[in-house]
Enzyme design. Structure first.
Site, PDB file in Angstrom:
ATOM      1  N   ASP A  11       6.679  -1.977  -5.420  1.00  0.00           N
ATOM      2  CA  ASP A  11       6.674  -3.301  -4.825  1.00  0.00           C
ATOM      3  C   ASP A  11       7.370  -4.246  -5.815  1.00  0.00           C
ATOM      4  OD1 ASP A  11       5.761  -5.545  -3.137  1.00  0.00           O
ATOM      5  OD2 ASP A  11       4.393  -5.930  -4.808  1.00  0.00           O
ATOM      6  N   ASP A  13       7.179  -8.448  -5.766  1.00  0.00           N
ATOM      7  CA  ASP A  13       6.441  -9.653  -6.138  1.00  0.00           C
ATOM      8  C   ASP A  13       5.033  -9.315  -6.597  1.00  0.00           C
ATOM      9  OD1 ASP A  13       8.522 -11.460  -5.515  1.00  0.00           O
ATOM     10  OD2 ASP A  13       8.030 -11.324  -3.386  1.00  0.00           O
TER      11      ASP A  13
END
Length: 236
Positions: A11, A13
């Site tokens: 991922d 953020d």
């Protein structure tokens, strides 16, 4: 016996970098420029992060806090606001204001040296990811990943598993041969729904959340090695 891990899927953020304060600041600046009386403080923003995707987050905010703006005019306004927010955010991170989180660069280097594939599975835009690579890695990050699956590639946002399914198809690997690295409950649910084992590095905005389904939860990856991840993956 479980397949050995052959790919790490990151991922962005909150996982690769603590980007959310930069996102929040960009949202608030875009709102102010548009003459809107909206200010997202940290408490409100943490609540809004339960909704994946920037445009979706704005719509959720309007529905809850400014419903008079609901209607046919909302979508064009959301598009304009999000485009301006993205421009403000990418300019900020491209200047190097958001470094990679502790341990991330080392983990990536270990995985590359071991011949593992690397991928990104994110609900943020490709422009945001590329700006982060420019600012936090002096551009080197552009060559680290076999594929980037971003908001443009998976319109159904996490916790929907679509973005992970896109990555798996592009990598040509079974879910059981991969390991996801996430920071949010929505990310954990997305990976799990795609059949991908997942570990968590808590971020500023997700510390203490419910990460049911994760193989392990760490405060960051500073003390986590590739061997650690291999062990968690093999443990099933």
């Amino acid at each position: 016996m479980a397949d050995p891990v052959r790919a790490l899927i990151f991922d962005v953020d909150g996982t690769l970098a603590e980007t959310e304060e930069a996102h929040r600041d960009a949202f608030n600046r875009a709102f102010a420029e548009a003459g809107l009386p909206w200010v997202w403080d940290r408490v409100l923003y943490r609540q809004l992060l339960a909704v994946s995707g920037g445009k979706e987050r704005i719509r959720a905010f309007v529905a809850r806090h400014d419903p008079a703006r609901l209607g046919p005019q909302l979508d064009p306004m959301v598009q304009r606001l999000h485009a301006r927010k993205t421009a403000l955010y990418t300019a900020a991170v491209r200047r190097g204001g958001v470094p990679l989180r502790p341990g991330v660069a080392r983990l990536i280097a270990e995985a590359r040296a071991a011949g593992l594939a690397l991928a990104v599975a994110t609900t943020t835009t490709r422009a945001n990811v590329e700006a982060l690579f420019d600012g936090s890695t002096a551009g080197a990050g552009h060559g680290w990943f076999a594929t980037l699956a971003c908001a443009e590639d998976a319109p159904a946002k996490k916790p929907d598993p679509l973005v992970y399914r896109v990555v798996l198809e592009r990598l040509g690997l079974p879910a059981a041969a991969c390991l996801a690295l996430e920071d949010s409950p929505n990310g954990v649910r997305a990976a799990a729904a795609a059949g991908v084992p997942v570990v968590v590095s808590e971020s500023v905005y997700t510390a203490g959340d419910d990460f049911t389904g994760a193989r392990a939860v760490f405060p960051d990856f500073a003390e986590v090695t590739l061997d650690t991840l291999r062990g968690l993956h093999a443990a099933g």
